[in-house]
Design an enzyme around this catalytic site. Structure first.
Site, mmCIF file in Angstrom:
data_model
loop_
_atom_site.group_PDB
_atom_site.id
_atom_site.type_symbol
_atom_site.label_atom_id
_atom_site.label_comp_id
_atom_site.label_asym_id
_atom_site.label_seq_id
_atom_site.Cartn_x
_atom_site.Cartn_y
_atom_site.Cartn_z
ATOM 1 N N GLN A 97 7.497 8.765 12.657
ATOM 2 C CA GLN A 97 7.458 7.686 13.636
ATOM 3 C C GLN A 97 8.838 7.037 13.753
ATOM 4 O OE1 GLN A 97 5.794 3.627 13.248
ATOM 5 N NE2 GLN A 97 4.273 4.297 14.757
ATOM 6 N N TYR A 179 7.827 -4.103 19.077
ATOM 7 C CA TYR A 179 9.171 -3.633 18.746
ATOM 8 C C TYR A 179 9.922 -3.249 20.021
ATOM 9 C CZ TYR A 179 7.192 -3.850 14.092
ATOM 10 O OH TYR A 179 6.586 -4.302 12.956
ATOM 11 N N ARG A 314 -5.775 1.861 6.650
ATOM 12 C CA ARG A 314 -6.118 1.225 5.375
ATOM 13 C C ARG A 314 -6.841 2.176 4.420
ATOM 14 N NH1 ARG A 314 -8.722 -4.658 5.739
ATOM 15 N NH2 ARG A 314 -6.778 -4.864 6.926
#
Length: 357
Positions: A97, A179, A314
């Site tokens: 990424q 971002y 998670r």
């Protein structure tokens, strides 16, 4: 027939199952260098058909957070090779990424003489952690000039080439979480009056130009992108809902024309059903859905073709054997939130494997 643990093939993606490990910042890259600790972490979690790494900066100015890795130097490329080799040994694919944090950053987290940049000089509200000064207000970003934008595009291309050299199967552009790429989309952050600001077509231009340039360098089949429409993370203040919808309609159609491998949707409660549907119908290649899924709801998304792949964050974070646990329908470790971003092994590679009682 259940799909989750069956092999997946669509377009250029050929995976051992339909399960994706979502990108998660973990802040273990001391000196912004990938390392053996990170190789162990990703190897432990290679039950996933596809792993998407933590956000990795294409340039020094994109290192907004402490201890996040980069992919702009030879040493970083060599460090990442340890990770890709470890993951590939277990038959998984891995995309890097690419995350340029833009205005979400502080000079204390950047190399000397480097400042955060953004589409405009609008400071983000809130604070960010620094190793040297603790919590600090975000630094005021330097508004990118046209020459600066050209440099950003070149940095993304160079980073993508480096990713291929490091053994990655592709790159995922981080177009979410407030971002740099998402900053250009939002008119509350992007007040430019040139070809990169104004209407939604112009605000979408940087994402599409970066994608086109990377596709020319490494091939469109090695590109994915992550979106989270309507998200307000990182001080992305909301704007007209129809304009948001039309922005992602436009992006999905244009990215489909480019033939990239996938769109990765980080879901949130504010995304209306019509926006999911238009992305699904406008983009013919793989759609990955992430956030809040269970074994059952993930399988349902695959069965009704809402998604081609499903991603979990998670679960993988706290369970190195998450894929196996999911398949056997056994209990999961809880997350130690106190060690999410701390340096070292604790809360990173020391989560226990499942052993039947």
């Amino acid at each position: 027939m259940k799909k989750l643990f069956k092999p997946f093939e669509k377009g250029s993606l050929k995976l051992k199952n339909h399960l994706v490990m979502a990108p998660m910042t973990r802040s273990r890259a001391t000196g912004n260098l990938p390392n053996e600790l990170m190789a162990t972490y990703y190897a432990q979690r290679s039950g996933a058909g596809l792993i998407v790494t933590e956000g990795t900066s294409p340039s020094p100015e994109g290192l907004g957070y402490p201890r996040i890795p980069g992919i702009y130097s030879a040493k970083q490329v060599e460090g990442w090779k340890k990770v890709t080799d470890a993951v590939h040994q277990n038959g998984s694919k891995i995309f890097l990424q690419l995350m340029h944090t833009g205005r979400i950053g502080h000079v204390a987290n950047l190399p000397d003489g480097v400042q955060p940049v953004g589409p405009s000089d609008i400071q983000a509200s809130g604070e960010i952690f620094t190793d040297s000064l603790g919590m600090q207000s975000h630094s005021v970003p330097v508004a990118l000039t046209l020459e600066g934008i050209a440099r950003v595009i070149a940095d993304f291309v160079n980073a993508s080439k480096n990713a291929v050299l490091a053994g990655f199967d592709g790159v995922e552009l981080h177009g979410a979480n407030g971002y740099l790429l998402e900053q250009f989309l939002n008119p509350n952050v992007n007040n430019r009056t040139d070809q990169y600001g104004g209407n939604l077509i112009k605000r979408s231009r940087l994402i599409l130009e970066i994608t086109q340039a990377i596709a020319a360098a490494i091939g469109p089949d090695k590109i994915g992108i992550r979106f989270s429409p309507f998200s307000q993370l990182s001080d992305q203040k909301p704007y007209d809902k129809e304009e948001v919808h039309q922005t992602y309609t436009h992006l999905s159609r244009e990215l489909d024309k480019l033939g990239i491998a996938y769109i990765h949707l980080s879901t949130n409660p504010d995304i209306p059903e019509e926006t999911y549907k238009v992305i699904r119908t406008s983009f013919k290649n793989t759609i990955i859905l992430c956030n809040g899924l269970t074994h059952e709801t993930a399988e349902q998304k695959l069965q009704d073709s809402t998604a081609d792949l499903v991603a979990f964050g998670r679960g993988f974070l706290a369970n190195p054997d998450f894929a196996s646990r999911l398949e056997r329908n056994v209990s999961l470790n809880g997350v130690d939130f106190s060690t999410l971003y701390s340096p070292g092994q604790q809360g990173y590679i020391d989560y226990p494997l499942y052993t039947s009682k």
